[in-house]
Design an enzyme around this catalytic site. Sequence first.
Site, PDB file in Angstrom:
ATOM      1  N   GLY A   1       0.474 -22.286  16.254  1.00 42.08           N
ATOM      2  CA  GLY A   1      -0.959 -22.180  16.009  1.00 42.08           C
ATOM      3  C   GLY A   1      -1.631 -21.492  17.173  1.00 42.08           C
ATOM      4  O   GLY A   1      -0.974 -20.949  18.072  1.00 42.08           O
ATOM      5  N   GLY A   2      -2.957 -21.509  17.167  1.00 43.51           N
ATOM      6  CA  GLY A   2      -3.693 -20.825  18.206  1.00 43.51           C
ATOM      7  C   GLY A   2      -3.550 -21.469  19.571  1.00 43.51           C
ATOM      8  O   GLY A   2      -3.579 -20.772  20.595  1.00 43.51           O
ATOM      9  N   MET A   3      -3.364 -22.789  19.602  1.00 45.87           N
ATOM     10  CA  MET A   3      -3.316 -23.496  20.880  1.00 45.87           C
ATOM     11  C   MET A   3      -1.915 -23.909  21.299  1.00 45.87           C
ATOM     12  O   MET A   3      -1.658 -24.081  22.492  1.00 45.87           O
ATOM     13  CB  MET A   3      -4.191 -24.754  20.828  1.00 45.87           C
ATOM     14  CG  MET A   3      -5.658 -24.511  21.050  1.00 45.87           C
ATOM     15  SD  MET A   3      -6.566 -26.073  21.160  1.00 45.87           S
ATOM     16  CE  MET A   3      -5.714 -26.900  22.492  1.00 45.87           C
ATOM     17  N   ALA A   4      -1.028 -24.116  20.338  1.00 40.35           N
ATOM     18  CA  ALA A   4       0.264 -24.712  20.674  1.00 40.35           C
ATOM     19  C   ALA A   4       1.351 -24.218  19.740  1.00 40.35           C
ATOM     20  O   ALA A   4       1.083 -23.666  18.670  1.00 40.35           O
ATOM     21  CB  ALA A   4       0.166 -26.235  20.616  1.00 40.35           C
TER      22      ALA A   4
ATOM     23  N   LYS B   1       5.664 -30.496  20.572  1.00 39.38           N
ATOM     24  CA  LYS B   1       4.506 -29.607  20.555  1.00 39.38           C
ATOM     25  C   LYS B   1       4.168 -29.240  21.985  1.00 39.38           C
ATOM     26  O   LYS B   1       3.942 -30.110  22.832  1.00 39.38           O
ATOM     27  CB  LYS B   1       3.323 -30.310  19.874  1.00 39.38           C
ATOM     28  CG  LYS B   1       2.092 -29.436  19.676  1.00 39.38           C
ATOM     29  CD  LYS B   1       1.058 -30.195  18.852  1.00 39.38           C
ATOM     30  CE  LYS B   1      -0.153 -29.345  18.522  1.00 39.38           C
ATOM     31  NZ  LYS B   1      -1.129 -30.090  17.683  1.00 39.38           N
TER      32      LYS B   1
ATOM     33  N   ILE C   1       9.396 -24.203  14.800  1.00 39.90           N
ATOM     34  CA  ILE C   1       9.098 -24.588  13.424  1.00 39.90           C
ATOM     35  C   ILE C   1       7.622 -24.418  13.063  1.00 39.90           C
ATOM     36  O   ILE C   1       7.250 -24.598  11.907  1.00 39.90           O
ATOM     37  CB  ILE C   1       9.541 -26.037  13.132  1.00 39.90           C
ATOM     38  CG1 ILE C   1       8.886 -27.017  14.101  1.00 39.90           C
ATOM     39  CG2 ILE C   1      11.051 -26.163  13.214  1.00 39.90           C
ATOM     40  CD1 ILE C   1       9.245 -28.472  13.827  1.00 39.90           C
ATOM     41  N   GLY C   2       6.798 -24.063  14.023  1.00 39.66           N
ATOM     42  CA  GLY C   2       5.388 -23.846  13.718  1.00 39.66           C
ATOM     43  C   GLY C   2       4.649 -23.308  14.920  1.00 39.66           C
ATOM     44  O   GLY C   2       5.031 -23.569  16.061  1.00 39.66           O
TER      45      GLY C   2
ATOM     46  N   ASP D   1     -11.297 -32.539  11.566  1.00 35.97           N
ATOM     47  CA  ASP D   1     -10.696 -31.305  11.052  1.00 35.97           C
ATOM     48  C   ASP D   1      -9.731 -31.620   9.915  1.00 35.97           C
ATOM     49  O   ASP D   1      -8.599 -31.137   9.881  1.00 35.97           O
ATOM     50  CB  ASP D   1      -9.979 -30.547  12.166  1.00 35.97           C
ATOM     51  CG  ASP D   1      -9.708 -29.087  11.794  1.00 35.97           C
ATOM     52  OD1 ASP D   1     -10.408 -28.564  10.890  1.00 35.97           O
ATOM     53  OD2 ASP D   1      -8.812 -28.464  12.394  1.00 35.97           O
TER      54      ASP D   1
ATOM     55  N   VAL E   1       5.184 -25.547  18.016  1.00 32.38           N
ATOM     56  CA  VAL E   1       5.990 -26.733  17.721  1.00 32.38           C
ATOM     57  C   VAL E   1       7.447 -26.314  17.559  1.00 32.38           C
ATOM     58  O   VAL E   1       7.757 -25.351  16.849  1.00 32.38           O
ATOM     59  CB  VAL E   1       5.495 -27.444  16.448  1.00 32.38           C
ATOM     60  CG1 VAL E   1       6.341 -28.684  16.157  1.00 32.38           C
ATOM     61  CG2 VAL E   1       4.027 -27.832  16.581  1.00 32.38           C
TER      62      VAL E   1
END
Length: 237
Positions: free
Chosen positions: A19-22, A39, A16-17, A133, A24
């Site tokens: 990013g650069g690090m993880a 995650k 469902i998602g 952030d 989900v």
Amino acid sequence: RVGTTIAGRYVLEARIGQGGMATVYKTRPRLLDGARALKLLNPDFAQDPTLRERFLREVKNSRRLVHPNIIEIVDHGDGEDGVPYMVMELLQGTTLAQMIDQGRVPLRRALPIWIQMTRALARAHDFDVIHRDLKPENVFLLHGDRVKLLDFGIALSKQDARLTSMGEVFGTPQYMAPERIRSADATGGSDLYALGILMFEMLAHKLPFEASDTTGWLAAHLKQVPPHIRDLVADAP
């Protein structure tokens, strides 16, 4: 990873998602009722002690800050391959970034969102946790515009050892307070500065500064005077 099981009890149903690090995933735990979000740190980073510690601090900070407007972490650990994961409540709704993309947000709708965001930040600051952030992608809106603050991955706690080197800055340049640019240290005021930019952006449908690269954004925060909101939104109070 979809279709696999993490820690013997979390079956990954869909991504469902990412990013650069993880990444989900939607998961349906075998021992819990209802779906959750899991995650998972990207395997390439699992052996990096700094990134691994940052992931674990997100778990720790989020679990300390139990609050209706902060995402709830219900479990965490390491998978069979040693990759750390955290299990969170599964949110249904949209991000503040998606809301802003649709146009200006009327004050009557924006104000309750701001109040909830300030309550979430107040909770974090009461525990000496600075988000560092705050941006539209890290604010989630449930049905009825109920706010959930996300992603404490680079949050700073006074109880934690420093993970960044002196002069090293983490965050999103468009929302970064001037003192964060001059120094790696952040305070609650740094989060409030980012909140102020979010408020401006929601009403005006644009950021108070314009730049084409990271250096330009940082210079704008340090040197430029932002326009008055009424210059862009005539009926702003």
